[in-house]
Design a protein around this motif. Structure first.
Motif, PDB file in Angstrom:
ATOM      1  N   ILE A  52       0.837  -1.203   0.000  1.00  0.00           N
ATOM      2  CA  ILE A  52       0.000   0.000   0.000  1.00  0.00           C
ATOM      3  C   ILE A  52       0.874   1.255   0.000  1.00  0.00           C
ATOM      4  O   ILE A  52       0.595   2.230  -0.706  1.00  0.00           O
ATOM      5  N   GLU A  53       1.951   1.232   0.774  1.00  0.00           N
ATOM      6  CA  GLU A  53       2.875   2.369   0.810  1.00  0.00           C
ATOM      7  C   GLU A  53       3.480   2.644  -0.559  1.00  0.00           C
ATOM      8  O   GLU A  53       3.792   3.784  -0.905  1.00  0.00           O
ATOM      9  N   ARG A  54       3.637   1.583  -1.347  1.00  0.00           N
ATOM     10  CA  ARG A  54       4.173   1.745  -2.702  1.00  0.00           C
ATOM     11  C   ARG A  54       3.094   2.134  -3.702  1.00  0.00           C
ATOM     12  O   ARG A  54       3.386   2.363  -4.874  1.00  0.00           O
ATOM     13  N   GLY A  55       1.848   2.171  -3.243  1.00  0.00           N
ATOM     14  CA  GLY A  55       0.742   2.508  -4.128  1.00  0.00           C
ATOM     15  C   GLY A  55       0.272   1.351  -4.978  1.00  0.00           C
ATOM     16  O   GLY A  55      -0.349   1.552  -6.031  1.00  0.00           O
ATOM     17  N   CYS A  56       0.545   0.129  -4.527  1.00  0.00           N
ATOM     18  CA  CYS A  56       0.210  -1.068  -5.303  1.00  0.00           C
ATOM     19  C   CYS A  56      -1.041  -1.751  -4.736  1.00  0.00           C
ATOM     20  O   CYS A  56      -1.096  -2.034  -3.534  1.00  0.00           O
ATOM     21  N   PHE A  57      -2.025  -1.999  -5.577  1.00  0.00           N
ATOM     22  CA  PHE A  57      -3.226  -2.777  -5.218  1.00  0.00           C
ATOM     23  C   PHE A  57      -3.888  -2.235  -3.945  1.00  0.00           C
ATOM     24  O   PHE A  57      -4.295  -2.996  -3.059  1.00  0.00           O
ATOM     25  N   VAL A  58      -3.996  -0.945  -3.861  1.00  0.00           N
ATOM     26  CA  VAL A  58      -4.424  -0.274  -2.633  1.00  0.00           C
ATOM     27  C   VAL A  58      -5.833  -0.679  -2.205  1.00  0.00           C
ATOM     28  O   VAL A  58      -6.067  -1.009  -1.025  1.00  0.00           O
ATOM     29  N   ASP A  59      -6.797  -0.664  -3.122  1.00  0.00           N
ATOM     30  CA  ASP A  59      -8.195  -0.925  -2.759  1.00  0.00           C
ATOM     31  C   ASP A  59      -8.393  -2.335  -2.210  1.00  0.00           C
ATOM     32  O   ASP A  59      -8.996  -2.517  -1.143  1.00  0.00           O
ATOM     33  N   ILE A  60      -7.903  -3.346  -2.930  1.00  0.00           N
ATOM     34  CA  ILE A  60      -8.119  -4.726  -2.508  1.00  0.00           C
ATOM     35  C   ILE A  60      -7.373  -5.033  -1.209  1.00  0.00           C
ATOM     36  O   ILE A  60      -7.886  -5.727  -0.327  1.00  0.00           O
ATOM     37  N   LEU A  61      -6.191  -4.480  -1.039  1.00  0.00           N
ATOM     38  CA  LEU A  61      -5.420  -4.744   0.181  1.00  0.00           C
ATOM     39  C   LEU A  61      -6.041  -4.041   1.389  1.00  0.00           C
ATOM     40  O   LEU A  61      -6.061  -4.597   2.498  1.00  0.00           O
ATOM     41  N   ASN A  62      -6.520  -2.836   1.191  1.00  0.00           N
ATOM     42  CA  ASN A  62      -7.222  -2.155   2.284  1.00  0.00           C
ATOM     43  C   ASN A  62      -8.477  -2.921   2.684  1.00  0.00           C
ATOM     44  O   ASN A  62      -8.819  -3.010   3.868  1.00  0.00           O
ATOM     45  N   TYR A  63      -9.159  -3.506   1.696  1.00  0.00           N
ATOM     46  CA  TYR A  63     -10.344  -4.313   1.982  1.00  0.00           C
ATOM     47  C   TYR A  63      -9.959  -5.544   2.805  1.00  0.00           C
ATOM     48  O   TYR A  63     -10.644  -5.897   3.764  1.00  0.00           O
ATOM     49  N   MET A  64      -8.863  -6.196   2.424  1.00  0.00           N
ATOM     50  CA  MET A  64      -8.384  -7.371   3.174  1.00  0.00           C
ATOM     51  C   MET A  64      -8.108  -7.018   4.632  1.00  0.00           C
ATOM     52  O   MET A  64      -8.497  -7.745   5.553  1.00  0.00           O
ATOM     53  N   ILE A  65      -7.408  -5.906   4.835  1.00  0.00           N
ATOM     54  CA  ILE A  65      -7.061  -5.492   6.191  1.00  0.00           C
ATOM     55  C   ILE A  65      -8.318  -5.148   6.990  1.00  0.00           C
ATOM     56  O   ILE A  65      -8.473  -5.562   8.149  1.00  0.00           O
ATOM     57  N   LYS A  66      -9.222  -4.395   6.362  1.00  0.00           N
ATOM     58  CA  LYS A  66     -10.449  -3.983   7.048  1.00  0.00           C
ATOM     59  C   LYS A  66     -11.298  -5.185   7.448  1.00  0.00           C
ATOM     60  O   LYS A  66     -11.806  -5.261   8.566  1.00  0.00           O
ATOM     61  N   GLU A  67     -11.433  -6.152   6.522  1.00  0.00           N
ATOM     62  CA  GLU A  67     -12.276  -7.320   6.780  1.00  0.00           C
ATOM     63  C   GLU A  67     -11.518  -8.469   7.431  1.00  0.00           C
ATOM     64  O   GLU A  67     -12.117  -9.460   7.856  1.00  0.00           O
ATOM     65  N   ASN A  68     -10.198  -8.343   7.483  1.00  0.00           N
ATOM     66  CA  ASN A  68      -9.333  -9.384   8.070  1.00  0.00           C
ATOM     67  C   ASN A  68      -9.559 -10.739   7.402  1.00  0.00           C
ATOM     68  O   ASN A  68      -9.795 -11.747   8.055  1.00  0.00           O
ATOM     69  N   ILE A  69      -9.486 -10.762   6.070  1.00  0.00           N
ATOM     70  CA  ILE A  69      -9.710 -12.017   5.349  1.00  0.00           C
ATOM     71  C   ILE A  69      -8.684 -12.205   4.231  1.00  0.00           C
ATOM     72  O   ILE A  69      -8.126 -11.241   3.694  1.00  0.00           O
ATOM     73  N   LYS A  70      -8.480 -13.460   3.874  1.00  0.00           N
ATOM     74  CA  LYS A  70      -7.719 -13.840   2.690  1.00  0.00           C
ATOM     75  C   LYS A  70      -8.295 -15.157   2.183  1.00  0.00           C
ATOM     76  O   LYS A  70      -8.936 -15.893   2.935  1.00  0.00           O
ATOM     77  N   ILE A  71      -8.070 -15.447   0.896  1.00  0.00           N
ATOM     78  CA  ILE A  71      -8.670 -16.633   0.275  1.00  0.00           C
ATOM     79  C   ILE A  71      -7.643 -17.295  -0.640  1.00  0.00           C
ATOM     80  O   ILE A  71      -6.945 -16.616  -1.400  1.00  0.00           O
ATOM     81  N   GLU A  72      -7.558 -18.623  -0.570  1.00  0.00           N
ATOM     82  CA  GLU A  72      -6.652 -19.364  -1.436  1.00  0.00           C
ATOM     83  C   GLU A  72      -7.274 -19.530  -2.818  1.00  0.00           C
ATOM     84  O   GLU A  72      -8.487 -19.741  -2.942  1.00  0.00           O
ATOM     85  N   GLN A  73      -6.444 -19.461  -3.850  1.00  0.00           N
ATOM     86  CA  GLN A  73      -6.973 -19.469  -5.210  1.00  0.00           C
ATOM     87  C   GLN A  73      -7.591 -20.809  -5.612  1.00  0.00           C
ATOM     88  O   GLN A  73      -8.458 -20.853  -6.485  1.00  0.00           O
ATOM     89  N   GLU A  74      -7.165 -21.922  -4.976  1.00  0.00           N
ATOM     90  CA  GLU A  74      -7.667 -23.237  -5.384  1.00  0.00           C
ATOM     91  C   GLU A  74      -9.187 -23.350  -5.313  1.00  0.00           C
ATOM     92  O   GLU A  74      -9.805 -24.018  -6.130  1.00  0.00           O
ATOM     93  N   ILE A  75      -9.805 -22.644  -4.340  1.00  0.00           N
ATOM     94  CA  ILE A  75     -11.261 -22.747  -4.181  1.00  0.00           C
ATOM     95  C   ILE A  75     -11.997 -22.144  -5.379  1.00  0.00           C
ATOM     96  O   ILE A  75     -13.100 -22.584  -5.754  1.00  0.00           O
ATOM     97  N   ILE A  76     -11.368 -21.174  -6.043  1.00  0.00           N
ATOM     98  CA  ILE A  76     -12.031 -20.489  -7.154  1.00  0.00           C
ATOM     99  C   ILE A  76     -12.141 -21.412  -8.371  1.00  0.00           C
ATOM    100  O   ILE A  76     -13.153 -21.430  -9.067  1.00  0.00           O
ATOM    101  N   THR A  77     -11.105 -22.223  -8.621  1.00  0.00           N
ATOM    102  CA  THR A  77     -11.149 -23.133  -9.771  1.00  0.00           C
ATOM    103  C   THR A  77     -11.800 -24.468  -9.422  1.00  0.00           C
ATOM    104  O   THR A  77     -12.062 -25.274 -10.299  1.00  0.00           O
TER     105      THR A  77
END
Length: 408
Positions: free
Chosen positions: A381-406
């Motif tokens: 975020i400090e580098r200005g990379c993927f700010v929206d999605i990373l802020n959402y992750m921090i706010k919601e305290n969640i992450k998801i593994e890609q295997e579930i999507i496929t």
């Protein structure tokens, strides 16, 4: 006098204390005494449950040193129990001969002379030597012994000048005639120093230097120089053709993944892609499951090695109007992998299925963020990379593994 193990350790410790003192540096205005306690070498010496015979043998060893006039034993008040073992400063030269070590000043002089010989070489050895000379002149101890430093210099030289595909065990055999010595004794030391050197030389970005596990960082660093833990392959699935330097052509079809060895990748002249999209995929399970028309898939295996980067660069330079995407875990590590891929290839690569909409859809399968996750997210975020999605992750305290999507 032939010293026992305990006797040698005691004398070595006393010499170390003396040579690390202001008295030795001739900076002290008052007299100093140097001593060790028996319990430093015989843990249970003061215990009521210590073996009497072992205590007696240990005390006899100390008395032998006192007889040689190299130490002075002091007993506890009104007791036969040894309290302290004092160094006889007038005998330090004799003690050095007894334990087979050179004087600290002599060792430092030899080390400084060695490092001076590497000044002006404009390479790793000069960078390291400058630091050590400054440290030694300040009265501090060199990071490694002179013998070990020479070995490290030889290893670094071999690594940085390597031109061929080489396995770590092969490197070890070339250097030590033993396949495990490099891994067991030197890999971590050498890689740590190489990272420091590359960081100062601005040849490694913050992500290379901070986000991997130590072992993964070591393997990725060595891969930069064509040195691999195991034979390296890059897995590709899609419609494309590869033309080699001898003009031999290999045709590949979607649905029939192929694996290219590093030796073959080095011989690639041109990769022609018969698709509109290139998608790099972080995990192997997803690589085998994912389907998409007009697409060539490339498996990165987490942080990409040199083979993946070389193939992507070749594809980008030889094919027009391709869209590049990366599909990884929806977690801070996944976005670090994507940013690392962008930084190391110079290609504009977009994320795929790595957005807030996808996180909401698969929220049932969420995991909570670790402290490391949060730190990685904040750095991006400090580098200005993927700010929206990373802020959402921090706010919601969640992450998801890609295997579930496929999988669904």
């Amino acid at each position: 006098m032939k010293l026992s193990s305990n006797q040698k350790k005691i004398l070595e410790k006393l010499i170390q204390k003396y040579e690390g003192s202001k008295t030795y540096a001739e900076l002290n205005r008052v007299s100093q005494n140097f001593y060790v306690k028996p319990s430093e070498f015989f843990k249970n010496y003061y215990s009521d449950f210590a073996d009497v015979d072992e205590v007696g043998d240990f005390e006899n060893e100390l008395k032998e040193l006192q007889t040689e006039n190299v130490v002075d034993i002091k007993l506890k008040k009104n007791s036969d129990v040894i309290d302290k073992i004092y160094l006889n400063i007038s005998k330090v030269d004799l003690i050095r001969k007894m334990i087979g070590v050179k004087e600290k000043k002599e060792i430092q002089s030899e080390e400084i002379s060695f490092f001076k010989r590497h000044l002006g070489q404009k390479d790793f050895s000069e960078w390291y030597s400058k630091q050590e000379i400054e440290k030694l002149r300040g009265g501090k101890k060199s990071r490694y012994s002179l013998e070990e430093t020479k070995i490290i210099f030889d290893i670094v030289d071999k690594i940085m000048n390597n031109k061929d595909e080489l396995l770590e065990r092969e490197l070890s055999i070339l250097l030590f005639k033993n396949s495990k010595t490099f891994e067991n004794k030197y890999r971590s030391k050498v890689c740590r120093l190489l990272y420091e050197y590359l960081k100062v030389a601005d040849k490694v970005d913050d992500f290379d230097n901070g986000i991997h596990s130590d072992t993964e960082k070591e393997h990725l660093l060595l891969e930069r120089y064509g040195i691999y833990q195991n034979p390296a392959y890059v897995y590709i699935n899609g419609d494309f053709s590869i033309k080699y330097s001898d003009d031999k052509v290999i045709e590949a079809k979607s649905g029939f993944p192929i694996a290219l060895s590093m030796s073959l990748i080095k011989e690639v002249k041109k990769i022609s892609v018969n698709a509109k999209n290139i998608i790099t995929v972080e995990n192997l399970t997803t690589f085998h499951r994912i389907e998409r028309e007009n697409t060539v898939f490339i498996y990165t295996g987490g942080y990409s090695g040199r083979g993946v980067r070389d193939i992507l660069k070749n594809i980008n330079s030889e094919n027009l109007n391709l869209q590049f995407y990366h599909f990884g875990d929806l977690d801070p590590d996944g976005f670090c992998i994507l940013q690392n891929l962008i930084d190391s290839t110079g290609i504009s690569i977009n994320s795929l299925y790595m957005d807030i909409k996808t996180m909401i859809k698969y929220r049932t399968y969420k995991k909570t963020l670790t402290e490391r996750d949060k730190s990685l997210a904040e750095n991006l975020i400090e580098r200005g990379c993927f700010v929206d999605i990373l802020n959402y992750m921090i706010k919601e305290n969640i992450k998801i593994e890609q295997e579930i999507i496929t999988m669904e």
